[in-house]
Write an enzyme that holds these catalytic residues in place. Sequence first.
Site, mmCIF file in Angstrom:
data_model
loop_
_atom_site.group_PDB
_atom_site.id
_atom_site.type_symbol
_atom_site.label_atom_id
_atom_site.label_comp_id
_atom_site.label_asym_id
_atom_site.label_seq_id
_atom_site.Cartn_x
_atom_site.Cartn_y
_atom_site.Cartn_z
ATOM 1 C CB CYS A 41 65.582 -66.716 35.550
ATOM 2 S SG CYS A 41 66.771 -64.570 35.473
ATOM 3 C CG HIS A 101 60.893 -64.635 25.531
ATOM 4 N ND1 HIS A 101 62.017 -63.524 26.191
ATOM 5 C CD2 HIS A 101 61.066 -65.636 26.321
ATOM 6 C CE1 HIS A 101 62.375 -64.285 27.390
ATOM 7 N NE2 HIS A 101 61.965 -65.133 27.501
ATOM 8 C CD GLU A 110 64.281 -60.055 32.953
ATOM 9 O OE1 GLU A 110 63.342 -60.836 33.175
ATOM 10 O OE2 GLU A 110 65.397 -59.666 32.447
ATOM 11 C CB CYS A 169 66.504 -60.442 29.368
ATOM 12 S SG CYS A 169 65.169 -62.314 29.608
ATOM 13 N N GLY A 223 65.751 -64.139 26.807
ATOM 14 C CA GLY A 223 65.169 -62.957 26.354
ATOM 15 C C GLY A 223 66.320 -63.626 24.757
#
Length: 288
Positions: free
Chosen positions: A75, A169, A218, A227, A230
């Site tokens: 994260c 992703h 997400e 994100c 991301g």
Amino acid sequence: MKLRFTKMQGAGNDFVVIDATREPLRLDATQIRHLGDRRFGVGCDQILVIEASDEPGVDFRYRIFNNTGDEVEHCGNGARCFVRYVSEKGLSDKRSVKVRTVNRLLELHLRDDGRVSVNMGAPVFDFPSLPFDPTGLGVRREGGGELWTLPLADGDACEVAVLSMGNPHAVQRVADADHAPVAQRGPQVESHAAFPRRVNAGFLQVIDRGHVKLRVFERDAGETLTCGTGACAAVVAGIRLGWLDEAVEVQTRGGQLRIEWAGLSQGPDAPVWMTGPAQTVFEGEISL
Ligand SMILES: N[C@H](CCC[C@H](N)C(=O)O)C(=O)O
């Protein structure tokens, strides 16, 4: 059990942060979901657990749980909040700390300008570790990358670049991020059969070679305001596909991130650097 927590946010991606450095903490999926519940609990996109490290040269361990209770690999916005937390709480007097996640080592740096920079490690493109199963999918090359065609419901389809920042992703280019079909396509990409562990679905609008807009549906959390992984994945994909230069400002609904990756000039193992905000919102205690 009474549990003290700190609520934090990084560009609008919000977290419940738990300090488990003094004594091990084992939360089950029900307790995690309760922490993440915006009606019956505290409410957040992810729960971050800070653990002590006995690994030489590594300051802390960093565990991440989506608000559905699933533990995940990474994260990015949480990493910025992590170092803000350990500094504010006096858990470390360093301006730079190293933290171990389930599958990578991160360097977190407090900057003099109040933002936080994170060495997010290198992107991963090998499909088995993503995991991504391209069997039966169409593909075309663009620049130095490839775009895979994902068939969706109702005859719809989209082209995605696929990579991992430790977590998986799938990034698609759109002409207008603000009006992209995130609510419709996001869940279909997230749970597409080509992704055995599901995937974070990015929607990338290229403004110019140094500026993009990004929205991310997400994995588990749905669309979040920002994100971090991301943003890293979208910029790396854009650089490889020939759309972007090696330093990019990413505008998201929750704020702005700067992503840098020298993958063209230094090779694909170059680390991705992310810079952005991290703030404490409030402290609290909850009965679990
Ligand atoms: N939903 C993500 C985890 C959180 C990623 C995001 N909040 C970030 O800042 O990187 C996943 O399941 O891989």
